[in-house]
Every structure is written in C-alpha cells, then in structure tokens.
Motif scaffolding. Structure first.
Motif, PDB file in Angstrom:
ATOM      1  N   THR A  71       9.803  -2.350 -16.768  1.00  0.00           N
ATOM      2  CA  THR A  71       9.533  -1.701 -15.806  1.00  0.00           C
ATOM      3  C   THR A  71       9.259  -0.190 -15.911  1.00  0.00           C
ATOM      4  OG1 THR A  71      11.279  -3.112 -14.757  1.00  0.00           O
ATOM      5  CG2 THR A  71      10.363  -1.688 -13.021  1.00  0.00           C
ATOM      6  N   THR A  72       7.954  -0.104 -15.538  1.00  0.00           N
ATOM      7  CA  THR A  72       7.645   1.437 -15.737  1.00  0.00           C
ATOM      8  C   THR A  72       7.084   1.836 -14.538  1.00  0.00           C
ATOM      9  OG1 THR A  72       5.316   0.718 -16.106  1.00  0.00           O
ATOM     10  CG2 THR A  72       6.714   0.772 -18.231  1.00  0.00           C
ATOM     11  N   GLU A 108       0.823  -1.428  -0.080  1.00  0.00           N
ATOM     12  CA  GLU A 108      -0.073   0.264  -0.013  1.00  0.00           C
ATOM     13  C   GLU A 108       1.020   1.282   0.071  1.00  0.00           C
ATOM     14  OE1 GLU A 108      -3.515  -0.174   2.126  1.00  0.00           O
ATOM     15  OE2 GLU A 108      -3.623  -2.006   0.789  1.00  0.00           O
ATOM     16  N   LYS A 109       1.889   1.195   0.561  1.00  0.00           N
ATOM     17  CA  LYS A 109       2.623   2.268   1.229  1.00  0.00           C
ATOM     18  C   LYS A 109       3.549   2.897   0.220  1.00  0.00           C
ATOM     19  CE  LYS A 109       4.634   1.977   5.192  1.00  0.00           C
ATOM     20  NZ  LYS A 109       5.045   1.799   6.607  1.00  0.00           N
ATOM     21  N   ASN A 110       4.490   2.332  -0.523  1.00  0.00           N
ATOM     22  CA  ASN A 110       5.323   2.922  -1.199  1.00  0.00           C
ATOM     23  C   ASN A 110       5.217   2.994  -2.785  1.00  0.00           C
ATOM     24  OD1 ASN A 110       7.222   4.196   1.045  1.00  0.00           O
ATOM     25  ND2 ASN A 110       7.086   1.799   1.319  1.00  0.00           N
ATOM     26  N   SER A 111       4.895   3.812  -3.580  1.00  0.00           N
ATOM     27  CA  SER A 111       4.903   3.698  -4.958  1.00  0.00           C
ATOM     28  C   SER A 111       5.644   4.645  -5.675  1.00  0.00           C
ATOM     29  CB  SER A 111       3.167   3.925  -5.189  1.00  0.00           C
ATOM     30  OG  SER A 111       2.916   5.449  -4.549  1.00  0.00           O
ATOM     31  N   HIS A 112       6.556   5.276  -4.940  1.00  0.00           N
ATOM     32  CA  HIS A 112       7.352   5.937  -5.723  1.00  0.00           C
ATOM     33  C   HIS A 112       8.903   5.662  -5.321  1.00  0.00           C
ATOM     34  CE1 HIS A 112       7.904   7.382  -1.519  1.00  0.00           C
ATOM     35  NE2 HIS A 112       8.859   7.863  -1.626  1.00  0.00           N
ATOM     36  N   PHE A 113       9.619   6.308  -6.350  1.00  0.00           N
ATOM     37  CA  PHE A 113      11.118   6.055  -6.306  1.00  0.00           C
ATOM     38  C   PHE A 113      12.012   7.390  -6.603  1.00  0.00           C
ATOM     39  CE2 PHE A 113       9.644   4.676 -10.373  1.00  0.00           C
ATOM     40  CZ  PHE A 113      10.576   5.086 -11.225  1.00  0.00           C
ATOM     41  N   TYR A 133      20.084  -3.590 -17.225  1.00  0.00           N
ATOM     42  CA  TYR A 133      20.117  -2.209 -16.256  1.00  0.00           C
ATOM     43  C   TYR A 133      18.961  -1.448 -16.155  1.00  0.00           C
ATOM     44  CZ  TYR A 133      22.918   1.826 -14.250  1.00  0.00           C
ATOM     45  OH  TYR A 133      23.388   2.711 -13.368  1.00  0.00           O
ATOM     46  N   ASN A 134      18.239  -0.998 -17.140  1.00  0.00           N
ATOM     47  CA  ASN A 134      17.395   0.032 -16.945  1.00  0.00           C
ATOM     48  C   ASN A 134      16.063  -0.640 -16.356  1.00  0.00           C
ATOM     49  OD1 ASN A 134      18.716   1.846 -18.074  1.00  0.00           O
ATOM     50  ND2 ASN A 134      18.273   1.446 -20.221  1.00  0.00           N
ATOM     51  N   ASN A 135      15.906  -2.030 -16.541  1.00  0.00           N
ATOM     52  CA  ASN A 135      14.448  -2.413 -15.959  1.00  0.00           C
ATOM     53  C   ASN A 135      14.684  -2.906 -14.683  1.00  0.00           C
ATOM     54  OD1 ASN A 135      12.505  -2.691 -17.976  1.00  0.00           O
ATOM     55  ND2 ASN A 135      14.002  -3.472 -19.182  1.00  0.00           N
ATOM     56  N   TYR A 136      16.051  -3.181 -13.980  1.00  0.00           N
ATOM     57  CA  TYR A 136      16.268  -3.441 -12.801  1.00  0.00           C
ATOM     58  C   TYR A 136      16.452  -2.162 -11.929  1.00  0.00           C
ATOM     59  CZ  TYR A 136      16.825  -8.629 -12.521  1.00  0.00           C
ATOM     60  OH  TYR A 136      16.422  -9.900 -12.516  1.00  0.00           O
ATOM     61  N   LYS A 137      17.087  -1.352 -12.481  1.00  0.00           N
ATOM     62  CA  LYS A 137      17.316  -0.020 -11.667  1.00  0.00           C
ATOM     63  C   LYS A 137      16.162   0.882 -11.112  1.00  0.00           C
ATOM     64  CE  LYS A 137      20.316   3.398 -11.624  1.00  0.00           C
ATOM     65  NZ  LYS A 137      21.678   3.389 -10.580  1.00  0.00           N
ATOM     66  N   PRO A 138      15.137   0.865 -11.386  1.00  0.00           N
ATOM     67  CA  PRO A 138      13.896   1.534 -10.992  1.00  0.00           C
ATOM     68  C   PRO A 138      13.501   0.596  -9.717  1.00  0.00           C
ATOM     69  CG  PRO A 138      13.475   1.312 -13.283  1.00  0.00           C
ATOM     70  CD  PRO A 138      14.754   0.704 -13.090  1.00  0.00           C
ATOM     71  N   MET A 139      13.677  -0.797 -10.013  1.00  0.00           N
ATOM     72  CA  MET A 139      13.153  -1.626  -8.941  1.00  0.00           C
ATOM     73  C   MET A 139      14.232  -1.855  -7.670  1.00  0.00           C
ATOM     74  SD  MET A 139      11.625  -4.930 -11.073  1.00  0.00           S
ATOM     75  CE  MET A 139      12.857  -5.368 -11.799  1.00  0.00           C
ATOM     76  N   MET A 140      15.435  -1.579  -8.160  1.00  0.00           N
ATOM     77  CA  MET A 140      16.398  -1.312  -6.971  1.00  0.00           C
ATOM     78  C   MET A 140      16.055  -0.237  -6.266  1.00  0.00           C
ATOM     79  SD  MET A 140      19.611  -2.520  -9.286  1.00  0.00           S
ATOM     80  CE  MET A 140      21.041  -2.521  -8.405  1.00  0.00           C
ATOM     81  N   GLU A 141      15.943   1.013  -6.721  1.00  0.00           N
ATOM     82  CA  GLU A 141      15.496   2.236  -6.118  1.00  0.00           C
ATOM     83  C   GLU A 141      14.341   2.002  -5.193  1.00  0.00           C
ATOM     84  OE1 GLU A 141      16.219   4.904  -9.434  1.00  0.00           O
ATOM     85  OE2 GLU A 141      18.215   4.818  -9.217  1.00  0.00           O
TER      86      GLU A 141
END
Ligand SMILES: [Zn+2]
Length: 1112
Positions: A406-407, A52-57, A454-462
């Motif tokens: 990842t979007t 529920e909580k974190n939807s931003h990065f 790289y680009n698809n993992y990066k947002p998930m890592m963050e």
C-alpha cells in the motif's frame, strides 16, 4: 395427535417455503444473491463519489482515534470474570424468546434488510413435562425445541447439486449500502496444529516459539495492535521459556484487551470422534493451566475454525464453560451457502433436547470456505489474496500473486477495493459488523510478516476511517470485541438446532473417511480415556500421597490427542508414531498411578496390572500368572458392576479363583485364544464378579491341586489341521465338525446368537427375549479418498473366505464364545462372539470383538441386514452424549450418508430397536431399510489433496469392541416422515459404560494384604440415571466431581430395578467432605447455584474438599 399436528405444521412450512422460493426468484435482481449481475471489480461503479473525493490520509489522527477506541474497550475485557455473566446474559435475554416460526421468511428487501424477519406469532411453548415423564423421555415428538432452523429440514430441502460448481462461493454478492455504518474488526490470528505434517514438539521448536514471540514483541511496540490465540498446549511451552518481565507484560496485554485467548482448550478438538470425557479433560487442562499461570486471559469465545464438521455438543460445552458466543467454520458448502443467503450464519445454537433453550449459545459461522486471509476478507478469494500481506515474506508466493504494498498512490484504490469486500461480507451478517481473521496456519513466524500486515493495512484503515462518506470504522480487534459489538445491535438471532455432519468442502468430497482412519489409535485413545478416568477417581481417594505430575502429564497427552489432526488419524506417519509413543507413555503412567493408588488404599505393595501393552503398535495382552496370587479388582463406576473377568494362568497349574474370604466364585477354564491365536502354554480363567460402586475387592488365585473351575466344552468347525484339536483334546472335551454341521447357537433363552456354521455369518440375534433375523456381511469398499475423504466407487465387494472359515466354539457355565477366523485376499479378520449366561443388572447383550489385519486397499465394513422396518433412518451419537437422527439421502453420494459413531448407533421400528455400542469411534451408515454398517478399518493408496501428502497404508492389527442389543419398544410407532429427538435406553447406557470402563485387575504375592477386608467401597452409588464422569483432583485435598444426568427413552424399559433416590452429595463419601457448587471452568468464581438445576442431559460440577475446609 401430536404427530398429526406437527405434520400439518410441516406441510404449512413447506408450502410457505415454496412460496418464498418463488418470490425469491422473482425478485432475483434485487435480492441478496443477484444471479445475473456480472462480476464487477470496478470500485468507482459502487462508490462513485468517494472514489473521487478522498485521496488523502492522516496518520496522526488515526493513531489517536484507534487508541481511544481501544482504551474504551479495555474496560470491558479488563474485568472479564464479572462481566462474563452480565455481558452475554443480556444478549440471551434479548434473543432467547422463542421466535417460533417453522420456516424463515426470506429477507424482503434482501440487499438492505438489517434484520431477518420472522413470523412473530408466539407458538405455545411446549411444556417440558409433557415429554419428560418422571425420569425418562417420551420421544414421539419432533422439533419441539422451538428452533427456527432445523438442520435436518434444511438437508431435506437442499438439492446438493446445482451449487457444486462454485462450492458455495458468493462472487455476485451485493455490498450493504453506504448509508449503513459498517464496523470492521481486523483480528490477527495464527492457526497452530499441535501435530500434523510435523510433530507437536517440532512445530513448537521450529514455528510456534518464534511466532508467539513475534506477536508479543509487535504488540508491545504497537499499542493499537491486537491478536488472539487458541491452543494452550503450545502457549504453555512458550510461557515456560519467558522471563517474569515478559509474563507481566503479557498479563498487561490481556488486561487491556490487546491479547485474547479464544476457547483456551489444550487443543482445538476434533468434534466427530471425540468423547465427552476427553473433551472435558482437554478443556479443563487448558483452563486449569490458564488459572494457574495466566488468569488474566479468561476465554470468552468458543473457537473451532478447523474441525471437519461440527457437533452441537461443543455448543453445550461452550455454554457450560461460560462462553458468551462461539465461532465455527467448516460446514458443508451447500448448507453454509443456504444459511448465508438467508442471513442465518449467526444463530443461537440449541440442543435438540433443550425445550427451554437454557443452554443456547450465540454462534457465528464463517461464511466462506476457509479461515485464512485469502478467504476471510470477502466473497472473492482472488481479491482477498491481494491483501494477504503476510505472504510478502515468501518471495515466490508474493511474486506469483502480484502482491503490491500500500502506497500513497494506490491507497485509495486499494482501500475501496477491500472495503467493497468487507461491505459484501457484511451483507451476510445481521449487525453491520464483520471481523476479518488475518492470518493462516503458523503465520507470523517472521517478524516482517506482522510488519507487512500492519504497515499495509494501516494506511488503508486511516484512509477509510477518515472519509466520513465511506461510513466505516476499521480497527484491530479481538473476537469478543466483535461479539460485544453485535450484542448491542439488538438483532434478533434465529434459533438453530442440529449438527453439521457430514462435512463437504467441494463436489462430492465428503469428509467421512476420518471417522475411521487409523482405528488402532482411535481404540488406543479410548483405552487411555478409561485408564485415565479410573486413575483420576482412584487418585482422588488417596490424594496427595504422591505428586500430581504424572497425572497431569497423562491428562495432557490425552488432551493433545483430541486435536483435529490426531484422533482423526489425519497426521503424517511420523507424527502418528510420535502420538503413539506419547499415548503409550500416558497409558503406562495411568497403570502405574492406578496400581499405586490401589496399593495405598489397601495397604499393600508389589502388585502389577494383569494386562499390559508391550509396545506402541501392540494390543492389550494378558500377563500369564504362574504363581498363586492375590487379585485386587477395582471398579470406578458409581453403580454396581456385574461383569465377567478374564485372567491368564500358566496351564501347568490347576488354578482357581475365590474371594479373599475363601468363598467361591462362578468360574470356568477356557483355552487361551487371544485375537484368534491359541497359546498352549496358558489357559484363561474366566469368572463372574459383582462389584460395588467405586470399590476395590480382594480375590485369590490358588492352586487347588485339581480343577475346581469347570472346563469348557470345545467345538471345532471347519478345521483342516488336526494339531489344534490334538493339543486341546488333552485338556478339554473336544468335538470336531467337518463337512456337515447345523447352526451354531451361543447362549440360551434370554440372549442368543445363531451363526451359520458353513459361512460363519450371523443369522439371528436375540437379547431380552426379542429376536431379529440378520444377514451379516463383511465387505470392502474401493476407495479413491485418503485420510480425510471417503470416496467409494459405486459398489462394494462382498468378502467371503475361499475356504470355510475356522470356528472355535467354547461352552461353559459362565459364557459361550465363538472365535471365527476369516481370511480373504491377503487380509485377516478375527470375529469373537460372546454370550454370557449370567445376565448382569444392565440386561443381556451379545458381545462382538474384532481384530482386523488389513493388507488390501479399501474400507472394510461389517454390515448387518435385519428385518427391522427402520425406514430410511439411523440414529447415532454425538460425542457419546446426544443422539442425532440421520436419514438416508439418495441425492447424496454414499460417502455423504456415512456419519460419525463415537459410541452408539441404532435402528428401530415400532416394536424393536437394534443398538450397536462400540468401545471406539467408527464411521457408520444405514444404506437401506433395516441395515446398519460399520467401517472397521481403511487403507488408501493415494493422498486426498487436503495437504497431508501421504496415503494411509501404515495399518497394524487393530482391535475393536461392540455390544449388540435388541430391545422391545413400547411406544406408538414413529412416523418415518418425522425427525425424532431420540434417546438410548437406560440399559443401553449401562451396557456402554461397562464396555468402556471395565474393571481393573492387579495381582501380587499372596499374604501381602494387611487388612483382610474383602471389599473396600470408596463411594456410594449415584442414582441410577446419573453417571460419575470424573472425580478430578484439583489441589489441596479438593477434587472436581463431574456428573452427567442421563436422558433415556420411556419406550424401552428393560432395567428391572433402578434406584432413583437422590442423595445428599456428602452422603456419597465415607469421610467428612465440604461440597461447593463450582463452574466447570476453574477460571470462574464458585457459583451460588444449587444442584437442583441438574437436569437430564446436563452435566454438573462441584468441588469436594476432604478432611479440611477449602482454603480459597
Ligand atoms: Zn488445524
């Protein structure tokens, strides 16, 4: 007494295990593997709050944070040489205390238990002296190496049935709880086979050049990105093509820990068929290349993700090369599943003979089926597949698999889903940390595939790193970072002892076919090993007279062939031909360099070897000598070698052999029969030599006008054609036997073999005056397998010659020989039995040479059924070094009861041991008491669906060599209930060494020798329990002296005289030498340690510098 005690311990262990299994089932719902829980992919049910909580990065913050992490870790890697000792020795200090329980206690609150709990009661550490008496080993003890897990016990215990349906997968695994912080290292890698579907060179040109450039460029542009690489054979090709600028940048990436070499061997070697000489060669080739070109990349971690079954000898090698840890992958799915369920995929791997654990190494086994992205992220391959971003560059694949990028709208859902997999994977590990290999075979050949990853993992890592509630840190990392991390976790790892053969990845699919597949090349490999070893030793003694280029190229080719799709026989036909071409080139190079060295040392010229290989599919042949010649015979064993030599001479002359001082040599003349074929134009001159350690001895072959050598008597059995008899009659005393004949006995009082003259089968064997009754069968298994798998039907077909087999027997003062030709279906097999009358210093043995031309599908085996009460056990070697016991298991299919035999197999009872020593690797089994059977060749009509896409039907006439020993045992009878740590006899070691490393003969025109020295000894004998493994030229008059201390049993004492005298190493040489202790890997500094640490079953390494003092 000891056996009684151990039995009790085992009984207690079994009881404890049964109780634990009961407990385990009772608490099933809360245990690690919750059998009844339905698969649930709904993330919110697992992480309801975070969902529920974190939807931003926040990109900026994450970028900074990972940079900071990295720079902290750079320091650790930067000074790898110095840290190497400290880093992992600390670890070993933490865990090397024996934990001493016979059985593990299962995790009590299995889901959440951080460490596995062991019985902490300190068992009295067994003093080594009890078992190691003087120089030999008393082998009545079992499992006394204080290991927590004995793989043999595990194999005994597992049913190998129920789990067949899911192949060891863990779809119902529970994640570690949110309260526990998880660290995830994403490790980009690319598995590059130096030859498989395509050749080594073609793979480089098409794929590897690009992928290494892509990874390098990407790392230069993205400072948080890291990657690893393993194969120096490929990397060295790439390096050659790079500018100085690129090389400097790579060095900087390595210093900063953004690029890491793992293993750093020339290849990732096979572990079943390989011999320690070649494994050391390929490791040294890799590390020497790194030392010379890229010393910033010091490998610290062993890496074996693809070899099909794993040998503890690699743990010893990795420990010798200074690695702090190692990662392995392909283990039988049931064994792997069991270890994973018990949080035992991380362990300290101990040698069976290492009572003190001095060579233990921290080992991690990948818990899932493969090393590719689709199976490394977690227990569910269907989910991992959706994170296989590199596949975007393959449109068909990405469409089929519904891959999504990842979007911002899906990052939360995607992050939580993969985090769930990571947290589940972490449940199988001890330290709340996992590393995830991202990549696959030849991955990153497209630059875009790295960007996609790289680009698809990066947002998930963050996303994950920025949500404290997720309690997880994800970063790009290397494998050593992961091991450094778990080292700091204070987890006490269990100690495991044993091997991981025979591998199965699903159902009854056992990978035991490749123990024999393409035996011609397995044999050629060993011929080349012997040739290279001899060349190395001779080169070292005439060093620097020529360039090292030829030697280096031969070394590199042998190393290349140790790859897990090369010596295994599991590459495509065109690739096999390419290897063969290279192997023959290396063989010819070695013959040339050896000959040159011998000529230089002896001050002569114009000599050439008396054996040669005309083409890549040809066996070694004798050249026919038709002039009087000088012979130079070299032995590079570091002990006396008493052996029979054979040369081929023109039948028109009455040649005889004598020493160069014209003293006589025992000799005989035999008909020229090679591989079953008789040549009337030549004859074989067979003579007895006694050669000093590492020496070159001069002999002459002269035409004496009339026969000086004794001509043998010839007996012909079951010959219909009279033509052979007629051509032999003119030269030899010949007797023919037709319908009625008695047993054929070769040899005499000490050593003998009895053949049935009608069937040609062996009936009795006698060596060292001990006799064994034998029934020898030749059989053909039908086989539904392929290059990797052996899938025999329920029965095998006994092969009998439709007519009586032709047998040629020759008898003379040197030796008796029988050549048997079997014809069945459309195949031919020639068996040559030889018994020498002069028993050498190693004792007596029966020699068996085979030549098989297999034209029928199936696996051809020779089975010896004996009256030895061997129970269900067979002992086989691992990489020519350690002996491993295996027990026949009726719960396994036939194919699961076959094991690799790189050089030795034996069965034994309380009074006798029957050993078969081989000059090349084979598959071997004991399917019933007293039986021992060896697969000689195989041919399959189908592919076995492991990616090769070809059947194996390119067989060529193939030689193999064996020596059979029957030895008396003087030790209390081993109980058949027990697993034993066993050793060969000293005689068996020596017999094997002289089989593997025969003397080398060159011939040249008479009168060329400048000095009339009969024998030039280059190096004195080592103590009789030491072996000269290699004497390898390094540079600037410096050579690496590698010795092995033999571990042999006290139960067999057939060597009459043995000099154990320890020498000062400098006394070995005629010249003045400087000797320094030096680690095996040239990447490490010379050490202070003394040679006194050199113990049985260990290897030692010194640098020996001739003439001048070492200048670095
Ligand atoms: Zn591979």
């Amino acid at each position: 007494m000891r056996i009684m005690r151990m039995k009790k311990t085992i009984a207690l262990g079994v009881l404890l295990t049964i109780m634990l299994i009961a407990l385990y089932h009772r608490y099933g719902s809360s245990s690690l593997i919750a059998e009844d829980i339905e698969r649930d992919h709904s993330i919110s049910s697992i992480f309801p709050e975070s969902a529920e909580k974190n939807s931003h990065f926040n990109t900026a913050v994450q970028h900074e944070s990972s940079k900071t992490e990295s720079s902290k870790d750079f320091l650790a890697i930067n000074d790898a040489k110095e840290n190497l000792e400290n880093t992992f020795n600390q670890n070993s200090a933490i865990v090397s205390k024996p934990s001493n329980s016979d059985r593990l206690v299962a995790p009590q609150n299995a889901n959440h238990s951080k460490t596995v709990s062991y019985d902490q009661t300190e068992k009295e550490m067994k003093p080594m002296q009890d078992d190691f008496i003087g120089r030999c080993w008393n082998t009545s003890g079992i499992h006394e190496n204080n290991a927590d897990i004995q793989v043999s016990d595990l194999v005994e215990k597992l049913s190998f049935q129920s789990e067949d349906t899911n192949h060891g997968q863990f779809r119902n695994l529970q994640p570690i709880p949110k309260s526990e912080k998880l660290t995830v290292f994403l490790v980009p890698h690319s598995h590059c086979d130096p030859g498989w579907i395509e050749t080594y060179d073609y793979y480089y040109t098409r794929d590897v050049r690009r992928l290494l450039t892509n990874l390098y460029q990407f790392a230069m542009e993205h400072h948080d990105f890291k990657y690893i690489y393993a194969e120096v054979s490929f990397f060295s090709l790439w390096w050659k093509e790079q500018s100085d600028n690129v090389r400097q940048n790579m060095k900087q990436l390595a210093r900063e820990g953004r690029f890491e070499f793992v293993q750093g061997g020339w290849v990732q070697n096979d572990e079943a068929n390989t011999h320690y000489f070649a494994i050391l060669n390929q490791m040294l080739d890799g590390h020497e290349w790194l030392k010379k070109n890229f010393p910033e990349a010091v490998p610290r971690i062993g890496w074996a993700i693809d070899p099909f079954g794993l040998s503890p000898f690699m743990a010893q090698i990795n420990s010798m090369f200074g690695f702090g840890a190692m990662h392995i992958q392909r283990v039988h799915y049931s064994v792997k599943r069991h270890l994973a369920e018990n949080k035992q995929i991380e362990f300290r791997w101990r040698q069976s003979w290492d009572w003190k654990g001095e060579t233990d190494i921290l080992t991690q086994m990948g818990p899932f089926t493969g090393y590719n992205s689709q199976s490394t992220c977690g227990p569910d391959p269907d989910i991992c597949l959706h994170y296989h971003f590199a596949a975007f560059t393959n449109p068909k694949f990405s469409k089929d698999r519904n891959l999504v990028r990842t979007t911002s709208s899906n990052v939360k859902e995607r992050s939580l889903k993969i985090l769930d997999q990571w947290r589940k994977k972490a449940a199988l590990h001890s330290a709340n940390a996992v590393f995830i290999e991202t990549g696959f075979d030849f991955s990153y050949i497209f630059k875009e595939s790295i960007s996609e990853v790289y680009n698809n993992y990066k947002p998930m890592m963050e996303y994950i790193n920025n949500d404290p509630d997720l309690n997880t840190q994800v970063k790009w990392g290397t494998v050593s970072e992961y091991f450094d991390h778990i080292k700091n976790s204070n987890v006490k790892f269990p100690i495991l002892s044993g091997d991981f053969f025979t591998y199965s990845d699903r159902l009854d699919h056992y990978w035991s076919g490749y123990f024999t597949t393409r035996p011609f090349f397995k044999n050629l490999d060993r011929v080349l090993e012997s040739s290279l070893r001899r060349t190395e030793v001779l080169f070292a003694f005439h060093r620097a007279k020529t360039s090292t280029d030829k030697l280096t190229s031969a070394r590199n080719i042998l190393s290349l062939f140790q790859h897990h799709d090369a010596i295994t026989g599991t590459a495509q036909r065109k690739v096999v031909n390419d290897y063969a071409d290279k192997l023959l080139r290396a063989y010819n190079t070695c013959e040339e360099v050896s000959t040159e060295a011998i000529q230089n040392i002896m001050g002569t010229s114009g000599f050439q070897p008396t054996k040669h290989r005309p083409g890549i599919k040809d066996m070694e042949k004798l050249r026919i000598l038709d002039k009087t010649v000088e012979l130079l015979i070299s032995s590079t064993l570091a002990r006396r070698l008493t052996a029979v030599q054979v040369i081929s001479v023109n039948s028109q002359h009455n040649f005889q052999v004598m020493r160069s001082d014209e003293s006589t040599v025992p000799q005989q003349i035999e008909p020229a029969v090679e591989y079953g074929k008789f040549d009337s134009g030549s004859k074989h001159l067979v003579f007895w030599t006694d050669l000093p350690s590492v020496s070159i001895s001069a002999f002459k072959v002269i035409d004496s006008g009339e026969d000086q050598a004794e001509r043998v008597n010839v007996e012909l059995y079951n010959f219909n054609s009279k033509s052979l008899a007629m051509s032999l009659e003119s030269k030899f005393h010949t007797v023919s036997y037709d319908s009625s004949c008695n047993d054929i006995v070769l040899g005499g009082e000490k050593v003998a073999i009895t053949l049935d003259c009608k069937s040609s089968r062996v009936k009795k064997l006698k060596t060292d005056e001990r006799e064994v009754a034998v029934v020898q069968d030749v059989l053909l298994y039908s086989d539904k397998g392929g290059a990797y798998l052996f899938l025999p039907g329920s029965t095998s077909q006994l092969l009998t010659d439709s007519s009586r087999p032709e047998i040629i027997v020759t008898r003379g003062p040197i030796r008796d020989k029988a050549v048997v030709t079997l014809k069945f279906l459309s195949s031919t097999m020639v068996l040559t039995y030889i018994v020498n009358h002069h028993v050498g210093i190693e004792g007596g043995y029966v020699e068996l040479q085979t030549m098989v031309d297999l034209r029928n599908s199936g696996d051809l085996a020779i089975r010896f059924k004996t009256d030895i009460a061997s129970g269900d056990s067979i002992f086989t070697d691992l990489n020519g070094h350690t002996i491993q016991q295996h027990k026949y298991k009726s719960k396994l299919h036939t194919q699961g009861n076959f094991f690799p035999m790189p050089s030795t197999a034996f069965i034994q009872d309380s009074s006798m041991r029957l050993s078969i020593l081989s000059s090349e690797p084979h598959g071997v089994a004991s399917l019933d008491q007293g039986w021992i059977e060896i697969i000689i060749d195989r041919r399959t009509s189908q592919d076995d669906l492991r990616g090769l896409g070809e059947s194996i039907n390119d067989n060529v006439p193939t030689p193999a060599g064996f020596r059979i020993l029957v030895e008396p045992r003087a030790e209390k009878p081993p109980s058949t209930d027990l697993y034993l740590v066993e050793f060969p006899s000293l005689a068996s070691y020596w017999t094997l060494q002289s089989l593997q490393h025969p003397a080398f003969i060159v011939s040249g025109a008479l009168g060329q020798l400048k000095n009339q020295t009969t024998t030039m000894q280059l190096m004195k004998s080592l103590p009789c329990d030491e072996e000269l493994v290699n004497f390898r030229y390094v540079q600037n008059q410096t050579c690496q002296l590698i010795r092995r201390k033999l571990g042999f049993t006290c139960a067999i004492n057939t060597i009459s005289s043995c000099d154990y005298q320890d020498l000062q190493l400098s006394e070995l040489f005629r010249e003045t030498v400087w000797i320094e202790e030096h680690p095996f890997s040239p990447l490490h500094q010379a050490s202070e340690s003394k040679a006194s640490n050199f113990k049985a079953m260990q290897f030692s390494s010194q640098y020996v510098t001739f003439n001048s003092q070492p200048n670095d």
